[in-house]
Design a protein around this motif. Structure first.
Motif, PDB file in Angstrom:
ATOM      1  N   HIS A  40     -33.413  16.372  20.299  1.00 42.62           N
ATOM      2  CA  HIS A  40     -34.390  17.148  21.055  1.00 42.62           C
ATOM      3  C   HIS A  40     -34.151  18.636  20.796  1.00 42.62           C
ATOM      4  O   HIS A  40     -33.022  19.055  20.525  1.00 42.62           O
ATOM      5  CB  HIS A  40     -34.290  16.876  22.556  1.00 42.62           C
ATOM      6  CG  HIS A  40     -34.690  15.487  22.947  1.00 42.62           C
ATOM      7  ND1 HIS A  40     -33.854  14.401  22.789  1.00 42.62           N
ATOM      8  CD2 HIS A  40     -35.848  15.002  23.489  1.00 42.62           C
ATOM      9  CE1 HIS A  40     -34.465  13.309  23.215  1.00 42.62           C
ATOM     10  NE2 HIS A  40     -35.667  13.646  23.650  1.00 42.62           N
ATOM     11  N   ARG A  68     -40.390  15.595  21.578  1.00 42.99           N
ATOM     12  CA  ARG A  68     -38.980  15.988  21.664  1.00 42.99           C
ATOM     13  C   ARG A  68     -38.793  17.488  21.459  1.00 42.99           C
ATOM     14  O   ARG A  68     -37.693  17.951  21.203  1.00 42.99           O
ATOM     15  CB  ARG A  68     -38.153  15.188  20.656  1.00 42.99           C
ATOM     16  CG  ARG A  68     -38.093  13.698  20.990  1.00 42.99           C
ATOM     17  CD  ARG A  68     -37.164  12.966  20.052  1.00 42.99           C
ATOM     18  NE  ARG A  68     -37.688  12.892  18.689  1.00 42.99           N
ATOM     19  CZ  ARG A  68     -36.997  12.501  17.631  1.00 42.99           C
ATOM     20  NH1 ARG A  68     -35.722  12.164  17.786  1.00 42.99           N
ATOM     21  NH2 ARG A  68     -37.543  12.445  16.441  1.00 42.99           N
ATOM     22  N   PHE A 254     -41.322  18.263  28.088  1.00 49.34           N
ATOM     23  CA  PHE A 254     -41.527  17.787  26.724  1.00 49.34           C
ATOM     24  C   PHE A 254     -42.958  17.315  26.472  1.00 49.34           C
ATOM     25  O   PHE A 254     -43.562  17.668  25.475  1.00 49.34           O
ATOM     26  CB  PHE A 254     -40.529  16.663  26.398  1.00 49.34           C
ATOM     27  CG  PHE A 254     -39.148  17.180  26.122  1.00 49.34           C
ATOM     28  CD1 PHE A 254     -38.833  17.755  24.905  1.00 49.34           C
ATOM     29  CD2 PHE A 254     -38.156  17.099  27.085  1.00 49.34           C
ATOM     30  CE1 PHE A 254     -37.563  18.250  24.646  1.00 49.34           C
ATOM     31  CE2 PHE A 254     -36.883  17.589  26.845  1.00 49.34           C
ATOM     32  CZ  PHE A 254     -36.577  18.165  25.629  1.00 49.34           C
TER      33      PHE A 254
END
Length: 270
Positions: A40, A68, A254
């Protein structure tokens, strides 16, 4: 700007340079490599960067079709944003999930006091400036103390000048520009009872953010990792209903999903 680490545990920063000037393929490769290496990516970006940088970040995120990549652009002055990025780097060494770590940025902004000493407020548009202050800014030698976060404040610096500060123990970071002033270090820091004072280079975006290069930027913050970790882990966590990642707060950093609206059910009565 990537500040130096407080200790050897602090995760190094990756600076994405010249995003608005390099070929798109180069930007895509750089971010894709980071995702492959770390899983991420949290991108911390100042609102003072050219608009092309923001467009490029959104383009990269869209083309990679990745949930991500978290884009974090709080309305903080550049030096405070650099401090916040370092705090996230400190927390990245702990056992926090990516969603909680990325969400922590919003939480930690509440514990930052950010401002500057300015030689002129004629081009300042981040903080409300009255006509009287504008007039005084034309007087040679005038200097102003300004707080942009958490609540706007502006005073003309003089013997009685003061600014409301944090009500908890902090450290202060000072970045000096083209203005000759030690007011932040010699007057403001003692008034705020700061526990330590450090200097850093002035971020490249500071002059654009404050409307002048004649400034000294300052920021107070919590330096201790144990305190930061306790603040973050004391907040209730939830699971994003869309992408399934752990988060704190009401929006997934995200995928940008918000919790579904809970409709009340009305049971008929007989």
């Amino acid at each position: 700007m990537a500040l130096p680490a407080h200790d050897e545990r602090t995760v190094p920063a990756v600076v994405l340079r010249d995003l608005d000037r390099q070929p798109l393929e180069q930007s895509l490769d750089a971010v894709q490599t980071l995702i492959e290496q770390h899983g991420h990516v949290i991108v911390v970006c100042s609102r003072a960067v050219p608009s092309g940088v923001e467009r490029r970040l959104h383009t990269v995120r869209s083309l990679l079709e990745s949930d991500r990549i978290a884009l974090f652009r709080p309305d903080l002055p550049p030096l405070a944003l650099a401090v916040l990025a370092r705090q996230l780097r400190q927390l990245a060494s702990c056992d926090l999930t990516p969603g909680v770590l990325a969400s922590a940025g919003r939480l930690l902004t509440h514990y930052v006091h950010a401002g500057a000493v300015l030689g002129s407020v004629t081009r300042l548009d981040r903080v409300p400036v009255g006509l009287k202050a504008h007039a005084k800014s034309w007087v040679p030698g005038s200097q102003f103390g300004v707080i942009a976060h958490p609540e706007p404040q502006l005073v003309r610096i003089g013997p009685e000048a003061s600014l409301a500060g944090p009500e908890f123990g902090t450290w202060m970071l000072v970045g000096k520009g083209q203005l000759q002033s030690d007011w932040a270090a010699t007057a403001l820091a003692p008034a705020w009872n700061v526990q330590g004072l450090r200097e850093a280079p002035l971020p490249a975006e500071s002059a654009r953010w404050w409307g002048t290069g004649r400034l000294v930027e300052f920021c107070t913050y919590l330096p201790d990792l144990s305190v930061l970790y306790q603040l973050v882990t004391s907040v209730r966590q939830s699971v994003c209903h869309w992408c399934g990642i752990d988060v704190i707060g009401d929006r997934c950093v995200f995928c940008s999903a918000t919790p579904p609206v809970q409709h009340e059910s009305h049971t008929p009565t007989g």
